[in-house]
Design a protein around this motif. Structure first.
Motif, PDB file in Angstrom:
ATOM      1  N   ASP A  18      10.241  -4.975   2.660  1.00  0.00           N
ATOM      2  CA  ASP A  18      10.400  -3.609   3.174  1.00  0.00           C
ATOM      3  C   ASP A  18       9.174  -2.757   2.832  1.00  0.00           C
ATOM      4  OD1 ASP A  18      12.934  -4.272   4.107  1.00  0.00           O
ATOM      5  OD2 ASP A  18      13.932  -3.508   2.297  1.00  0.00           O
ATOM      6  N   VAL A  19       8.717  -2.880   1.587  1.00  0.00           N
ATOM      7  CA  VAL A  19       7.552  -2.102   1.145  1.00  0.00           C
ATOM      8  C   VAL A  19       6.308  -2.549   1.909  1.00  0.00           C
ATOM      9  CG1 VAL A  19       6.067  -1.588  -0.830  1.00  0.00           C
ATOM     10  CG2 VAL A  19       8.538  -1.652  -1.111  1.00  0.00           C
ATOM     11  N   ALA A  20       6.165  -3.859   2.090  1.00  0.00           N
ATOM     12  CA  ALA A  20       5.010  -4.382   2.825  1.00  0.00           C
ATOM     13  C   ALA A  20       4.999  -3.863   4.257  1.00  0.00           C
ATOM     14  CB  ALA A  20       5.038  -5.906   2.815  1.00  0.00           C
ATOM     15  N   TRP A  28       3.133 -10.909   0.398  1.00  0.00           N
ATOM     16  CA  TRP A  28       2.465 -11.588  -0.703  1.00  0.00           C
ATOM     17  C   TRP A  28       1.656 -10.597  -1.533  1.00  0.00           C
ATOM     18  CZ3 TRP A  28      -2.642 -11.832  -2.013  1.00  0.00           C
ATOM     19  CH2 TRP A  28      -2.965 -12.703  -3.048  1.00  0.00           C
ATOM     20  N   TRP A  29       0.933  -9.670  -0.864  1.00  0.00           N
ATOM     21  CA  TRP A  29       0.104  -8.696  -1.570  1.00  0.00           C
ATOM     22  C   TRP A  29       0.969  -7.818  -2.470  1.00  0.00           C
ATOM     23  CZ3 TRP A  29      -0.247  -3.421  -1.995  1.00  0.00           C
ATOM     24  CH2 TRP A  29      -1.400  -2.928  -2.598  1.00  0.00           C
ATOM     25  N   VAL A  30       2.092  -7.357  -1.958  1.00  0.00           N
ATOM     26  CA  VAL A  30       2.987  -6.497  -2.747  1.00  0.00           C
ATOM     27  C   VAL A  30       3.482  -7.252  -3.976  1.00  0.00           C
ATOM     28  CG1 VAL A  30       5.183  -5.249  -2.738  1.00  0.00           C
ATOM     29  CG2 VAL A  30       3.681  -5.121  -0.745  1.00  0.00           C
ATOM     30  N   ARG A  49      11.957  -5.210  -6.796  1.00  0.00           N
ATOM     31  CA  ARG A  49      12.588  -4.140  -6.022  1.00  0.00           C
ATOM     32  C   ARG A  49      11.818  -2.855  -6.294  1.00  0.00           C
ATOM     33  NH1 ARG A  49      15.180  -6.862  -2.361  1.00  0.00           N
ATOM     34  NH2 ARG A  49      16.614  -8.341  -3.257  1.00  0.00           N
ATOM     35  N   PHE A  50      11.830  -1.980  -5.304  1.00  0.00           N
ATOM     36  CA  PHE A  50      11.053  -0.757  -5.374  1.00  0.00           C
ATOM     37  C   PHE A  50      11.892   0.427  -4.945  1.00  0.00           C
ATOM     38  CE2 PHE A  50       8.470  -4.418  -4.457  1.00  0.00           C
ATOM     39  CZ  PHE A  50       7.424  -4.313  -5.358  1.00  0.00           C
ATOM     40  N   THR A  51      11.750   1.549  -5.645  1.00  0.00           N
ATOM     41  CA  THR A  51      12.408   2.789  -5.249  1.00  0.00           C
ATOM     42  C   THR A  51      11.433   3.584  -4.384  1.00  0.00           C
ATOM     43  OG1 THR A  51      11.598   3.993  -7.171  1.00  0.00           O
ATOM     44  CG2 THR A  51      13.730   2.875  -7.411  1.00  0.00           C
ATOM     45  N   ALA A  52      11.929   4.669  -3.802  1.00  0.00           N
ATOM     46  CA  ALA A  52      11.059   5.539  -3.001  1.00  0.00           C
ATOM     47  C   ALA A  52       9.958   6.130  -3.879  1.00  0.00           C
ATOM     48  CB  ALA A  52      11.884   6.637  -2.348  1.00  0.00           C
ATOM     49  N   GLU A  53      10.279   6.420  -5.135  1.00  0.00           N
ATOM     50  CA  GLU A  53       9.271   6.945  -6.068  1.00  0.00           C
ATOM     51  C   GLU A  53       8.196   5.897  -6.350  1.00  0.00           C
ATOM     52  OE1 GLU A  53      12.635   7.165  -6.807  1.00  0.00           O
ATOM     53  OE2 GLU A  53      12.805   9.245  -6.143  1.00  0.00           O
ATOM     54  N   HIS A  54       8.592   4.636  -6.447  1.00  0.00           N
ATOM     55  CA  HIS A  54       7.625   3.558  -6.647  1.00  0.00           C
ATOM     56  C   HIS A  54       6.655   3.486  -5.471  1.00  0.00           C
ATOM     57  CE1 HIS A  54      10.578   1.222  -9.446  1.00  0.00           C
ATOM     58  NE2 HIS A  54       9.813   2.050 -10.145  1.00  0.00           N
ATOM     59  N   ALA A  56       5.870   5.834  -3.351  1.00  0.00           N
ATOM     60  CA  ALA A  56       4.991   7.004  -3.380  1.00  0.00           C
ATOM     61  C   ALA A  56       3.888   6.822  -4.419  1.00  0.00           C
ATOM     62  CB  ALA A  56       5.804   8.264  -3.674  1.00  0.00           C
ATOM     63  N   GLU A  57       4.221   6.259  -5.570  1.00  0.00           N
ATOM     64  CA  GLU A  57       3.227   6.018  -6.625  1.00  0.00           C
ATOM     65  C   GLU A  57       2.209   4.963  -6.191  1.00  0.00           C
ATOM     66  OE1 GLU A  57       1.218   6.397 -10.206  1.00  0.00           O
ATOM     67  OE2 GLU A  57       2.720   7.699  -9.291  1.00  0.00           O
ATOM     68  N   ILE A  58       2.667   3.945  -5.474  1.00  0.00           N
ATOM     69  CA  ILE A  58       1.759   2.905  -4.975  1.00  0.00           C
ATOM     70  C   ILE A  58       0.733   3.526  -4.037  1.00  0.00           C
ATOM     71  CG2 ILE A  58       1.615   0.835  -3.519  1.00  0.00           C
ATOM     72  CD1 ILE A  58       4.418   0.082  -4.671  1.00  0.00           C
ATOM     73  N   THR A  59       1.175   4.405  -3.150  1.00  0.00           N
ATOM     74  CA  THR A  59       0.225   5.047  -2.239  1.00  0.00           C
ATOM     75  C   THR A  59      -0.748   5.934  -3.007  1.00  0.00           C
ATOM     76  OG1 THR A  59       1.790   6.828  -1.775  1.00  0.00           O
ATOM     77  CG2 THR A  59       1.756   4.976  -0.241  1.00  0.00           C
ATOM     78  N   ARG A  60      -0.296   6.581  -4.077  1.00  0.00           N
ATOM     79  CA  ARG A  60      -1.200   7.400  -4.897  1.00  0.00           C
ATOM     80  C   ARG A  60      -2.223   6.529  -5.629  1.00  0.00           C
ATOM     81  NH1 ARG A  60       3.175   9.570  -7.493  1.00  0.00           N
ATOM     82  NH2 ARG A  60       4.343  10.599  -5.883  1.00  0.00           N
ATOM     83  N   ILE A  61      -1.786   5.383  -6.111  1.00  0.00           N
ATOM     84  CA  ILE A  61      -2.683   4.500  -6.856  1.00  0.00           C
ATOM     85  C   ILE A  61      -3.833   4.031  -5.981  1.00  0.00           C
ATOM     86  CG2 ILE A  61      -2.845   2.191  -7.905  1.00  0.00           C
ATOM     87  CD1 ILE A  61       0.008   2.637  -8.968  1.00  0.00           C
ATOM     88  N   PHE A  62      -3.549   3.678  -4.743  1.00  0.00           N
ATOM     89  CA  PHE A  62      -4.570   3.124  -3.863  1.00  0.00           C
ATOM     90  C   PHE A  62      -5.185   4.160  -2.925  1.00  0.00           C
ATOM     91  CE2 PHE A  62      -2.168  -0.542  -5.268  1.00  0.00           C
ATOM     92  CZ  PHE A  62      -3.198  -1.373  -5.652  1.00  0.00           C
TER      93      PHE A  62
END
Length: 112
Positions: A18-20, A28-30, A49-54, A56-62
């Motif tokens: 879902d996140v990918a 695979w990257w996720v 597993r990832f929450t909506a906050e996770h 959002a944090e992933i997008t901030r990191i990259f």
């Protein structure tokens, strides 16, 4: 008698697929980023597993942001690298050997 509390506000958990799909990258990257500890995740039951906050944090990191100065954003042309002069080294000219098949062919033709 113990009264059990009902949990009604559980966070929505998303799979790596879902996140990918949301981030438009491979599953695979996720999973690889989570395995290496580069992105936040939770792992109930052995799967990422990832929450909506996770997410959002992933997008901030990259996320990439431009620098403050516009002149710094332009690449500075570099002069081509020049080879340094090496000490005088004698150069030996190499000559390829005649292939074995060709050498044997001459000796057989002369013997016949």
């Amino acid at each position: 008698m113990k009264v059990r509390q009902k949990i009604t506000e559980l966070p929505q958990l998303y799979s790596a697929a879902d996140v990918a799909q949301a981030l438009r990258c491979s599953e695979w990257w996720v999973k690889e980023q989570a395995r290496r500890g580069r992105i936040p995740f939770t792992k109930p039951g052995g799967s990422y597993r990832f929450t909506a906050e996770h997410v959002a944090e992933i997008t901030r990191i990259f996320e990439s942001r431009p620098t403050g100065s516009s002149s710094a954003a332009l690449p500075v042309p570099q002069e081509p690298r020049r080879r340094t002069a090496t000490a005088a080294v004698s150069v030996t000219s190499l000559k390829a050997r005649t292939p074995r098949r060709a050498r044997h062919g001459k000796s057989q033709s002369t013997a016949a």
